[in-house]
Design an enzyme around this catalytic site. Sequence first.
Site, PDB file in Angstrom:
ATOM      1  CB  THR A  63      -1.013  -0.018   1.159  1.00  0.00           C
ATOM      2  OG1 THR A  63      -1.835   1.162   1.048  1.00  0.00           O
ATOM      3  CG2 THR A  63      -0.366  -0.049   2.531  1.00  0.00           C
ATOM      4  CD  GLU A  64      -1.195   3.842  -3.138  1.00  0.00           C
ATOM      5  OE1 GLU A  64      -1.147   2.595  -2.992  1.00  0.00           O
ATOM      6  OE2 GLU A  64      -2.066   4.428  -3.805  1.00  0.00           O
ATOM      7  CG  ASN A  65      -1.001   4.110   3.213  1.00  0.00           C
ATOM      8  OD1 ASN A  65      -1.166   3.231   2.385  1.00  0.00           O
ATOM      9  ND2 ASN A  65      -1.543   4.047   4.413  1.00  0.00           N
ATOM     10  CB  SER A  83       5.994   3.958  -0.247  1.00  0.00           C
ATOM     11  OG  SER A  83       4.895   3.194  -0.677  1.00  0.00           O
TER      12      SER A  83
END
Lengths: 224, 229
Positions: B62-64, B104
């Site tokens: 997840t990009e966070n 990320s």
Amino acid sequence: MTVIAETTADAVAGIADGATVLIGGFGMAGMPVALIDALIAQGATNLTVVSNNAGNGDTGLAALLAAGRVAKMICSFPRQADSYVFDGLYRDGRIDLEVVPQGNLAERMRAAGAGIGAFFCPTGVGTPLAEGKETRTIDGRDYVLELPIKGDVALIGAHAGDPLGNLVYRKTARNFGPVMATAAATTIAQVTRIVDTGDLDPEAVVTPGIYVDRIVQVTQEATA
Amino acid sequence: MTIAPPTDRTVEHLDRGPLTREEMAATIARDIPDGSYVNLGIGQPTTVADHLRPGSGIVLHTENGMLGMGPAATGDDIDPDLMNAGKIPVTELPGASYFHHADSFAMMRGGHLDVCVLGAFQVSEHGDLANWHTGAPDAIPAVGGAMDLAIGAKDVFVMMTLFAKDGTPKLVPRCTYPLTGLACVSRVYTEHATFLVGPHGTTVVETFGTGVDDLAGRLDVPLTRIGAS
């Protein structure tokens, strides 16, 4: 050298009108709400704010926007189900917006903190967000020149810190904190706990204290 | 494109109707190889996670700032510090890791992510993607991580309906909405068919409740079959 501020008001003292303020958080996770509330009370205005979103609900960044202190938002994703404060200001023409792809937002701040003058990035090639920017083909692939984003101030939230400014984070609340800490002239961290020097495992420190100028302890209740 | 298609010749499933959303998610999950690092976009693509095979070794990004994301959190497992890119509370699986935003997106841009699944307004026959902005004058533009994902993952799968609500095709010769990325999509999963898109045009992998010839009549895009000479 890191200073422990006794209050959030002390922590945000001296932020000037017109400053560029990097504000951590992804949605509300990692958002330094207590520091933002102190900034509202402190009164600085005409700010440029750099943050992933443009406020959720009525608290934190949304409250700063509602107070009319922000002239420009630089963010990746302003429009959300609960971004009504920003939406209203934008539709009324009362705030400027620069939309930046999320990874470019992070990397442009990383570049600022790492002394990089600019970088060629493949993100956004051929899209409206690359219009007017210098491009170059390297090894057959196209790239867009992206410039650093440097802050006068960074306001970030972390889990624990020590008197030297070393910080650790919690889960996905880490998000932009470590990058923003490097990219501002003055970095101010709110933490849920200040521990004694030596209590943080040096192997586990995420943001070394060299990047942190002021640290203030805020109880977990106040950040929720 | 790096993942081979699931079939060596085009298959027309004429004995059934179009795929449901659940079946679309299951079809995408079937086509993701074991051991892949995968990012699932906000909204419909998130449901692909519900259909991943147990023991597949697929790791969700997840990009966070997390690898090893688990299912949505409920009840006492909800932690305000642990959410996905859609800001939905999630859980962590054993072996999860956390990292900051620059890392990320570096792992995405650097070609370390195998697959991402995204929604779309339009995809062109050569794989251009439009999914971030309608271009309407009153719309507030918001791009998030869409442009980074589009050019970063080795394979970009799009999950969308084949036609817009007004009946116009969303698989088009050329996108008319503002672009997210050029020549970045490798596959398009829709309720009527799955397509490969790329430099050589559009190839039909499977159809559901319709045939290739029928689809060719409804789209402005030339269609080829796998295994056809």
